[in-house]
Design an enzyme around this catalytic site. Structure first.
Site, PDB file in Angstrom:
ATOM      1  N   HIS C 192       0.859  -1.194   0.000  1.00 24.74           N
ATOM      2  CA  HIS C 192       0.000   0.000   0.000  1.00 24.74           C
ATOM      3  C   HIS C 192       0.883   1.227   0.000  1.00 24.74           C
ATOM      4  CE1 HIS C 192      -3.527   2.465   0.527  1.00 24.74           C
ATOM      5  NE2 HIS C 192      -2.860   3.146   1.428  1.00 24.74           N
ATOM      6  N   GLY C 201      -6.999   3.652   1.579  1.00 24.60           N
ATOM      7  CA  GLY C 201      -7.888   3.930   0.459  1.00 24.60           C
ATOM      8  C   GLY C 201      -7.172   4.525  -0.728  1.00 24.60           C
ATOM      9  N   LEU C 227     -10.212  -3.565   3.937  1.00 20.51           N
ATOM     10  CA  LEU C 227      -9.247  -2.896   3.057  1.00 20.51           C
ATOM     11  C   LEU C 227      -8.114  -2.225   3.838  1.00 20.51           C
ATOM     12  CD1 LEU C 227      -8.659  -2.086   0.082  1.00 20.51           C
ATOM     13  CD2 LEU C 227      -9.900   0.040   0.562  1.00 20.51           C
ATOM     14  N   ASP C 228      -6.877  -2.542   3.475  1.00 18.84           N
ATOM     15  CA  ASP C 228      -5.692  -1.879   4.021  1.00 18.84           C
ATOM     16  C   ASP C 228      -5.584  -2.017   5.542  1.00 18.84           C
ATOM     17  OD1 ASP C 228      -5.078  -1.075   1.445  1.00 18.84           O
ATOM     18  OD2 ASP C 228      -6.063   0.855   1.647  1.00 18.84           O
ATOM     19  N   ALA C 229      -6.146  -3.071   6.078  1.00 13.46           N
ATOM     20  CA  ALA C 229      -6.160  -3.223   7.527  1.00 13.46           C
ATOM     21  C   ALA C 229      -5.511  -4.511   8.016  1.00 13.46           C
ATOM     22  CB  ALA C 229      -7.606  -3.141   8.041  1.00 13.46           C
TER      23      ALA C 229
END
Lengths: 284, 284, 284, 284
Positions: C192, C201, C227-229
């Site tokens: 990311h 995001g 998402l992205d976690a």
């Protein structure tokens, strides 16, 4: 898209330089997008770099140079004016190790390096396929230890034929002859795989491993006749520990080397690096 | 609050060391909170550090040592067992510059350095008030250039009187005599204000300024007879540029020095630094 | 050249784990080249990774697993034993941006990544030539926004066909469906382009530019449904200033991203990353 | 020793600003020692900072201001001229944690911070002795949660009485009331113990620990009414790993915090920080 003129100056420091130069540019209606100055208080020398939108001026590059020359004379300037429409031509020299070359070719392709690459020259044939895949001519010039002069004559001929402004030693691993260093003074960029002045010379990672340092580094510098002693453009380091073998240091070093060389070359191509004796002013 | 035993070992590497040691500890019911091992493949030497909750064992430190000695003999170990209830005694030596001392005294006060500081010794009287405000005895031992031996005899007496386990040269700026280095081998920690092996000797920041490096550094190392050549514990760097004068390098350097020295000392006090020839294994 | 078994374990912490495991290995004559342990005091969980020279053992991998199983059961271990002779198979997924892929393919070629790359899958056809030049099959699977399910069914089929152990999203720019995330839990690695949890995001560099941060970053993490976690494997940053446009941040970011992803993937391939809830233990 | 005037300007960008300003200074015989400019291409705003040797000018600061005012008007400048002979007055506010204060007081003593410190204000009495040892008045203003207004009225009175130009929240741990933020807009500097915008609000190191990040950070910013959302001056980070507890993060964080705050404050005191909406231009 806009193009730019870059005015790069060094001269003895005195009152009124910026005023005179900026007046000249403003008087022509020139729009300045980036300006850097540096007064070296030790040496009393002044350095500046101006980036001007070409379309904002009524002058072409040659006209600018003519109009500016009297100011340059008055202030005893060493100066140049470059035009971003005429990118530098960069000849790359490599040996067998590909990491710096792969990195530079990626950046070239991605538009990070504002230059042309007329050729890659190598003392080995290993990287031909990589270079040619990028559509760049590859010249294999073996260096016979018993007749290096012949090889370097050929290298010089190729560099000249390529009309190279700059030569990059991207892990070339051969020492250039003094005459070549002198002819291309300030235009040959080397990457040395240590944090100079530590570990100049051969096998720096193995020297570093033996000494037990906790950081290894790399140095991008202009080549001069004295080995690994030219003006430093950029350096960086990587943390290491007792866990790492000499081979690990080599591996880490590859990453440091390519980052340092890429930054140094990019700045050089953007006329951000001014040589000052054996040091550099870098308007990064 | 718990206290711990720290078992630190180095020995020739061979099969079964970890098994034997961990079996011994588990056999006593010992609860291991931290374990580190390192096999140096070049030298064939093995290093380990175990931290064991003291209360989980039926042995006191002396009992542990007795019970462990046969294993140590069998594997030809260099080893020690320390007890965190008995913190090291650290004599600090300084000159006029206070930055490292201020930093170490803050960390001492904040509980970051697990030690006692029985005294600070200086060749100048400047930092007396600072030291005494912290409730620590301050000894002023001037070093007469024509009779250094007398001064160092007094230093040695004070260090001995303080029952110091470790001596920290927190910018002491004097070279210790060989006999003192040898007597306290592996127990005298120095901070050198350059990225060794670059710029050993005097005025390293000015050397760095002259060379035009783009990074400056500091090195924490054990003192040996050869100046600035002992085993390196920790190093760090700070980025500089043409904008910075030699004085700026000195200023930046202070920050690097204090960080590097504090980390090196902390690791030393926690028995995380194992000397291996002229290098170190640091279980940080 | 030697090959190795890697034993990776996590289990409730208690006295005697290391003793039991190291005894088992020593009892077979096993030579340990690297050993790491971690006791998480908050959760009471224990983690270990042992690297053993395969030739030093009389057991093959399957024999090792059988002999070790009773110990694993006794200590309620989650564990695996891998054999370095059987490198992981890594399917790469990309979109149009090539920087991470170029970097990973270089490292793969240079022997820095101990894996096979059975295929590269992309929702665009742009990088086909690059991939095929490396002799790796390239699959173009367009993602129709109105029928993503069909595309991801094909992706899943290709990943399965490739017998991929690990999937790397090297700037794939599409969100994987939950079922795929779950099926390959702990085996899909994403890069990311921000310093998570900042700027999760879309368009993180533009978010960073708007906020006026002085550092930008990148994060390598395992993909989870949210998402992205997912668990973070590695992060790094790059200093920026007011001089830099959002496009400069994108350019700097590319360098950070590729370094972070390469390190994260290398550690994953060497079984150095142990998932612990939504965090990781990384024996780097 | 020389003193300097610092001219700091922001205005809409257009042709001729540098020419006009540098002409004005050169016309007075002014010797420029440092010059920085920045054109923000997104907003079309221009920023500059000139440092001029005061003795090289026939004008005193007031005379300079008068003579310069017409130029400032013509270019719609926000501007100020400071005189280094009149150092800023900095009121420090702290709570119980001393690390930032110890660091700032050391730097103040060492001459790294060009300011006066008329007082330190705290909601606790713990740091009185430290402050008074430095010869600086200490005011204890407890903050009663049921009547914060009274406390902040007293704080405001003390700040006013101290004729403070700048207020530094060196880990003050209380939220200033909006009226105070507004009154001292652009003059209250806070250190937040996370890498903003990650982990705004309370207990950021514990938030970071829970999320499992691999880097922690600190942020120096101007205080605005919205908590932890003001213009960022400086940030830095420290690498952490699974080995580190939340308490270790707190300890590492102290070092990052003090470095970041010291740099931010130094730049602010040297008029190097120009606010631009919710961002900053920092001529570091």
């Amino acid at each position: 898209m806009s193009h730019y003129y870059r005015l790069v100056v060094s001269c003895p420091d005195r009152v009124g330089i910026v005023a005179r130069v900026s007046n000249f540019i403003a008087g022509q209606g020139g729009s300045i997008t980036e300006a850097n100055q540096h007064s070296d208080l030790t040496s009393g020398r002044f350095f500046m770099r101006y980036e001007v939108v070409a379309e904002s001026l009524p002058l072409d590059a040659e006209g600018f140079r003519e109009a500016f020359a009297p100011i340059a004379d008055e202030f005893e300037m060493q100066w140049k004016l470059t035009d971003t429409r005429r990118p530098q031509r960069v000849a790359m020299m490599v040996s067998k190790e590909s990491h710096c070359l792969v990195d530079l070719l990626y950046r070239f392709t991605a538009g990070e390096l504002d230059c042309e690459i007329p050729c890659v020259i190598s003392n080995h044939d290993d990287l031909r396929s990589l270079v040619e895949w990028h559509g760049i001519p590859f010249h294999h010039v073996p260096v016979d230890p018993s007749d290096k002069a012949a090889a370097f004559a050929e290298v010089e001929r190729l560099v000249e034929e390529a009309q190279a402004d700059t030569v990059v030693l991207a892990r070339y691993m051969q020492i250039l002859p003094p005459a070549l260093c002198e002819r291309y003074a300030g235009r040959v960029i080397n990457i040395h795989h240590s944090f100079l002045p530590s570990f100049a010379g051969a096998r720096p990672y193995h020297q570093a491993y033996e000494r037990g340092v906790k950081l290894i580094g790399a140095t991008c510098h202009y080549v001069t006749e004295e080995l690994d002693a030219g003006p430093i453009i950029e350096q960086d380091i990587q943390r290491v520990s007792h866990c790492h073998t000499a081979n690990d240091l080599v591996r880490f070093g590859r990453d440091v080397e390519k980052g340092v060389l890429a930054r140094g070359l990019r700045w050089h191509l953007q006329d951000r690096v001014l040589i000052h004796g054996n040091k550099t002013v870098v308007f990064a």
